[in-house]
Design a protein around this motif. Structure first.
Motif, PDB file in Angstrom:
ATOM      1  N   ALA A 140       9.346 -31.891 -46.359  1.00 31.54           N
ATOM      2  CA  ALA A 140       8.748 -31.560 -45.032  1.00 31.54           C
ATOM      3  C   ALA A 140       9.444 -30.544 -44.423  1.00 31.54           C
ATOM      4  O   ALA A 140       8.724 -29.601 -43.710  1.00 31.54           O
ATOM      5  N   LEU A 141      10.636 -30.777 -43.918  1.00 31.02           N
ATOM      6  CA  LEU A 141      11.342 -29.777 -43.324  1.00 31.02           C
ATOM      7  C   LEU A 141      11.499 -28.562 -44.080  1.00 31.02           C
ATOM      8  O   LEU A 141      11.720 -27.385 -43.445  1.00 31.02           O
ATOM      9  N   GLN A 142      11.283 -28.481 -45.478  1.00 30.02           N
ATOM     10  CA  GLN A 142      11.644 -27.129 -46.425  1.00 30.02           C
ATOM     11  C   GLN A 142      10.482 -26.479 -45.997  1.00 30.02           C
ATOM     12  O   GLN A 142      10.454 -25.233 -46.419  1.00 30.02           O
ATOM     13  N   GLN A 143       9.215 -26.978 -45.481  1.00 33.60           N
ATOM     14  CA  GLN A 143       8.162 -26.270 -45.383  1.00 33.60           C
ATOM     15  C   GLN A 143       8.346 -25.332 -43.852  1.00 33.60           C
ATOM     16  O   GLN A 143       7.371 -24.453 -43.648  1.00 33.60           O
ATOM     17  N   PHE A 144       9.346 -25.638 -43.158  1.00 31.73           N
ATOM     18  CA  PHE A 144       9.422 -24.921 -41.725  1.00 31.73           C
ATOM     19  C   PHE A 144      10.593 -24.357 -41.650  1.00 31.73           C
ATOM     20  O   PHE A 144      10.728 -23.303 -40.873  1.00 31.73           O
ATOM     21  N   PHE A 145      11.757 -24.588 -42.489  1.00 33.76           N
ATOM     22  CA  PHE A 145      12.876 -23.925 -42.101  1.00 33.76           C
ATOM     23  C   PHE A 145      13.247 -23.210 -43.370  1.00 33.76           C
ATOM     24  O   PHE A 145      12.964 -23.520 -44.435  1.00 33.76           O
ATOM     25  N   PHE A 146      14.134 -22.083 -43.136  1.00 34.51           N
ATOM     26  CA  PHE A 146      14.911 -21.396 -44.372  1.00 34.51           C
ATOM     27  C   PHE A 146      15.860 -22.341 -44.884  1.00 34.51           C
ATOM     28  O   PHE A 146      16.477 -23.249 -44.360  1.00 34.51           O
ATOM     29  N   GLU A 147      16.247 -22.181 -46.373  1.00 31.53           N
ATOM     30  CA  GLU A 147      17.204 -22.924 -47.067  1.00 31.53           C
ATOM     31  C   GLU A 147      18.328 -22.830 -46.593  1.00 31.53           C
ATOM     32  O   GLU A 147      19.064 -23.764 -46.372  1.00 31.53           O
ATOM     33  N   ASN A 148      18.893 -21.551 -45.906  1.00 25.40           N
ATOM     34  CA  ASN A 148      20.138 -21.724 -45.477  1.00 25.40           C
ATOM     35  C   ASN A 148      20.294 -22.365 -43.880  1.00 25.40           C
ATOM     36  O   ASN A 148      21.412 -22.934 -43.494  1.00 25.40           O
ATOM     37  N   GLN A 149      19.214 -22.390 -43.340  1.00 26.76           N
ATOM     38  CA  GLN A 149      19.128 -23.229 -42.300  1.00 26.76           C
ATOM     39  C   GLN A 149      19.211 -24.973 -42.393  1.00 26.76           C
ATOM     40  O   GLN A 149      19.853 -25.547 -41.882  1.00 26.76           O
ATOM     41  N   LEU A 150      18.546 -25.174 -43.346  1.00 29.64           N
ATOM     42  CA  LEU A 150      18.801 -26.511 -43.994  1.00 29.64           C
ATOM     43  C   LEU A 150      20.107 -26.909 -44.276  1.00 29.64           C
ATOM     44  O   LEU A 150      20.704 -28.020 -44.089  1.00 29.64           O
ATOM     45  N   ASN A 151      20.560 -26.140 -45.160  1.00 29.38           N
ATOM     46  CA  ASN A 151      21.945 -26.156 -45.737  1.00 29.38           C
ATOM     47  C   ASN A 151      23.261 -26.361 -44.470  1.00 29.38           C
ATOM     48  O   ASN A 151      24.412 -26.951 -44.908  1.00 29.38           O
ATOM     49  N   ALA A 152      22.874 -25.799 -43.406  1.00 31.40           N
ATOM     50  CA  ALA A 152      23.875 -25.743 -42.432  1.00 31.40           C
ATOM     51  C   ALA A 152      23.587 -27.026 -41.566  1.00 31.40           C
ATOM     52  O   ALA A 152      24.799 -27.354 -40.850  1.00 31.40           O
ATOM     53  N   LEU A 153      22.926 -28.000 -41.842  1.00 32.89           N
ATOM     54  CA  LEU A 153      22.697 -29.228 -41.201  1.00 32.89           C
ATOM     55  C   LEU A 153      23.789 -30.128 -41.817  1.00 32.89           C
ATOM     56  O   LEU A 153      24.117 -30.058 -43.108  1.00 32.89           O
ATOM     57  N   LYS A 154      24.670 -31.007 -41.040  1.00 31.52           N
ATOM     58  CA  LYS A 154      25.632 -31.960 -41.469  1.00 31.52           C
ATOM     59  C   LYS A 154      24.867 -33.119 -42.026  1.00 31.52           C
ATOM     60  O   LYS A 154      24.524 -34.024 -41.504  1.00 31.52           O
ATOM     61  N   LEU A 155      25.150 -33.233 -43.295  1.00 35.56           N
ATOM     62  CA  LEU A 155      24.564 -34.341 -44.218  1.00 35.56           C
ATOM     63  C   LEU A 155      25.200 -35.596 -43.926  1.00 35.56           C
ATOM     64  O   LEU A 155      24.464 -36.965 -43.651  1.00 35.56           O
ATOM     65  N   SER A 156      26.280 -35.824 -43.393  1.00 35.00           N
ATOM     66  CA  SER A 156      26.969 -37.156 -43.032  1.00 35.00           C
ATOM     67  C   SER A 156      26.291 -37.670 -41.969  1.00 35.00           C
ATOM     68  O   SER A 156      26.386 -38.841 -41.815  1.00 35.00           O
ATOM     69  N   ASP A 157      25.755 -36.889 -41.110  1.00 36.22           N
ATOM     70  CA  ASP A 157      25.097 -37.411 -39.769  1.00 36.22           C
ATOM     71  C   ASP A 157      23.546 -37.996 -40.336  1.00 36.22           C
ATOM     72  O   ASP A 157      23.196 -38.831 -39.689  1.00 36.22           O
ATOM     73  N   ALA A 158      22.874 -37.401 -41.404  1.00 35.26           N
ATOM     74  CA  ALA A 158      21.548 -37.936 -41.651  1.00 35.26           C
ATOM     75  C   ALA A 158      21.461 -38.994 -42.569  1.00 35.26           C
ATOM     76  O   ALA A 158      20.778 -39.893 -42.593  1.00 35.26           O
ATOM     77  N   VAL A 198       4.917 -36.467 -39.565  1.00 35.52           N
ATOM     78  CA  VAL A 198       3.822 -35.481 -39.642  1.00 35.52           C
ATOM     79  C   VAL A 198       2.779 -35.983 -38.671  1.00 35.52           C
ATOM     80  O   VAL A 198       2.362 -36.969 -39.145  1.00 35.52           O
ATOM     81  N   LYS A 199       2.217 -35.232 -37.745  1.00 36.27           N
ATOM     82  CA  LYS A 199       1.058 -35.638 -37.025  1.00 36.27           C
ATOM     83  C   LYS A 199      -0.258 -34.795 -37.057  1.00 36.27           C
ATOM     84  O   LYS A 199       0.029 -33.500 -37.015  1.00 36.27           O
ATOM     85  N   VAL A 200      -1.273 -35.254 -37.367  1.00 37.43           N
ATOM     86  CA  VAL A 200      -2.558 -34.438 -37.312  1.00 37.43           C
ATOM     87  C   VAL A 200      -3.408 -35.139 -36.253  1.00 37.43           C
ATOM     88  O   VAL A 200      -3.670 -36.094 -35.913  1.00 37.43           O
ATOM     89  N   SER A 201      -3.623 -34.011 -35.319  1.00 35.51           N
ATOM     90  CA  SER A 201      -4.593 -34.721 -34.066  1.00 35.51           C
ATOM     91  C   SER A 201      -5.215 -33.410 -33.615  1.00 35.51           C
ATOM     92  O   SER A 201      -5.184 -31.975 -34.037  1.00 35.51           O
ATOM     93  N   TYR A 202      -5.923 -33.693 -32.453  1.00 30.04           N
ATOM     94  CA  TYR A 202      -6.611 -32.586 -31.995  1.00 30.04           C
ATOM     95  C   TYR A 202      -6.387 -32.886 -30.232  1.00 30.04           C
ATOM     96  O   TYR A 202      -5.988 -33.797 -29.667  1.00 30.04           O
ATOM     97  N   ARG A 203      -6.251 -31.695 -29.402  1.00 32.52           N
ATOM     98  CA  ARG A 203      -5.982 -31.939 -28.120  1.00 32.52           C
ATOM     99  C   ARG A 203      -6.997 -32.277 -27.015  1.00 32.52           C
ATOM    100  O   ARG A 203      -6.828 -33.337 -26.477  1.00 32.52           O
ATOM    101  N   ARG A 204      -8.015 -31.899 -26.905  1.00 33.94           N
ATOM    102  CA  ARG A 204      -9.179 -32.155 -25.972  1.00 33.94           C
ATOM    103  C   ARG A 204     -10.352 -32.669 -26.677  1.00 33.94           C
ATOM    104  O   ARG A 204     -10.835 -33.864 -26.704  1.00 33.94           O
ATOM    105  N   THR A 205     -10.921 -31.714 -27.341  1.00 37.49           N
ATOM    106  CA  THR A 205     -12.142 -32.073 -28.174  1.00 37.49           C
ATOM    107  C   THR A 205     -11.991 -31.427 -29.582  1.00 37.49           C
ATOM    108  O   THR A 205     -11.329 -30.679 -30.122  1.00 37.49           O
ATOM    109  N   THR A 206     -13.080 -31.958 -30.707  1.00 38.17           N
ATOM    110  CA  THR A 206     -13.104 -31.351 -31.811  1.00 38.17           C
ATOM    111  C   THR A 206     -14.496 -31.598 -32.309  1.00 38.17           C
ATOM    112  O   THR A 206     -15.273 -32.030 -31.724  1.00 38.17           O
ATOM    113  N   THR A 207     -14.635 -31.010 -33.500  1.00 32.90           N
ATOM    114  CA  THR A 207     -16.147 -30.828 -34.158  1.00 32.90           C
ATOM    115  C   THR A 207     -16.319 -32.261 -34.783  1.00 32.90           C
ATOM    116  O   THR A 207     -15.577 -32.925 -35.193  1.00 32.90           O
ATOM    117  N   SER A 208     -17.509 -32.460 -35.162  1.00 34.13           N
ATOM    118  CA  SER A 208     -17.917 -33.709 -36.009  1.00 34.13           C
ATOM    119  C   SER A 208     -17.185 -33.678 -37.547  1.00 34.13           C
ATOM    120  O   SER A 208     -16.559 -34.485 -37.950  1.00 34.13           O
TER     121      SER A 208
END
Length: 326
Positions: free
Chosen positions: A214-232, A241-251
């Protein structure tokens, strides 16, 4: 062995064949496959690149017109990791233990997971374990039915969930406003990390898991590789992942969210959460038909002579009470 009673949760599934012209139910179809594959050697499903991982129905019997069975998984030649618990020690050492030798000279293996099942026609009750769940049972049943020449490549059996009546009526009355699905960032057991000596600088993209994808869809690979794996690894980090609408939506927007909620019943119950238009929340566990069973066990291992009658009683009760359609 110490006798005690433990709680095990049973889940209801319905067997549905893809081919509409399949004339036999799941119970009869599986009984036929088990008759064709009588020995364990014929029932072993080998997995993995080197075929060391095995899934097989190691035990089955018919009683009171219900087919009962135990699906087990193991990896050939593996040792278990152990520690000697010592509250006074500053550190503990990890040691490997091999399976005990058998008096009949047959090779023993450590079981990774066990799944108990009871099948009445197309109605299925399942008591699963952490490493062997209903999706694994579904895959193995398809493999075995195909090997036993009960189904063809064009046919499959699906173990579908059933939304309980109260939840179904609630979803019909109120639309889904927010759909959320979560997953661990890295799907790895801490002991696996110890045994593999994970380097904190190892690329995050090299690890499996829907959270990472999921994170790979939003970040570049070099950004992901910079994360500290030991913390994760041991940080209990979850990605949602959240799917929603703010005030109103259609049928059609309401229909999309309602469809996602309906499909969510097939996911792990801890992964899903719904928020309805009336402000109430529906947990993933409320999308499935399940019950806690009190079963006899020895040293924490359920006794089949206790768990199977409990599963049978529950399965017949939800049929007699018309909780599910016959």
């Amino acid at each position: 062995m110490e006798q005690q009673f433990v709680q095990r949760r049973a889940y209801y599934k319905r067997g549905v064949f893809l081919a509409k012209d399949h004339r036999s139910n799941l119970q009869d179809s599986l009984s036929q496959a088990l008759m064709d594959c009588k020995t364990l050697g014929k029932r072993k499903e080998s997995l993995g690149e080197q075929s060391n991982n095995v899934r097989a129905i190691i035990y089955h019997r018919s009683f009171n017109n219900i087919l009962f069975g135990i699906l087990a998984s193991y990896e050939r030649g593996t040792h278990q990791l152990t520690i000697a618990e010592d509250d006074e020690a500053e550190m503990l050492s990890v040691e490997q233990v091999s399976p005990p030798e058998s008096s009949d000279n047959k090779k023993r293996e450590f079981l990774e997971g066990v799944c108990y099942f009871a099948i009445l026609k197309n109605h299925v009750a399942i008591v699963q374990s952490t490493s062997l769940r209903s999706k694994h049972l579904e895959r193995h049943l398809n493999w075995l039915l195909l090997k036993g020449n009960v189904i063809t490549q064009e046919n499959r059996i699906s173990l579908s969930d059933f939304v309980v009546k109260a939840t179904r009526e609630k979803l019909e009355k109120f639309h889904v406003k927010e759909f959320e699905i979560g997953s661990p960032l890295i799907e790895m057991d801490p002991l696996d990390a110890i045994s593999e000596q994970i380097s904190p600088t190892k690329s995050l993209a090299e690890f499996a898991g829907r959270g990472v994808k999921a994170l790979q869809q939003f970040f570049f690979e070099n950004q992901l590789n910079a994360l500290k794996l030991s913390d994760a690894i041991d940080g209990n980090i979850n990605v949602a992942v959240k799917v929603s609408y703010r005030r109103t939506t259609t049928s059609s927007g309401h229909a999309l969210l309602d469809t996602l909620a309906n499909a969510a019943r097939h996911l792990d119950e801890d992964e899903v959460k719904l928020k309805l238009t009336d402000g109430s929340t529906v947990k993933g566990s409320e999308l499935k038909l399940s019950k806690n069973l009190r079963v006899e066990s020895f040293n924490g291992v359920p006794n089949p002579d206790s768990i199977f009658p409990n599963m049978s009683e529950w399965l017949r009760s939800i049929l007699d009470n018309q909780t599910i359609d016959p």
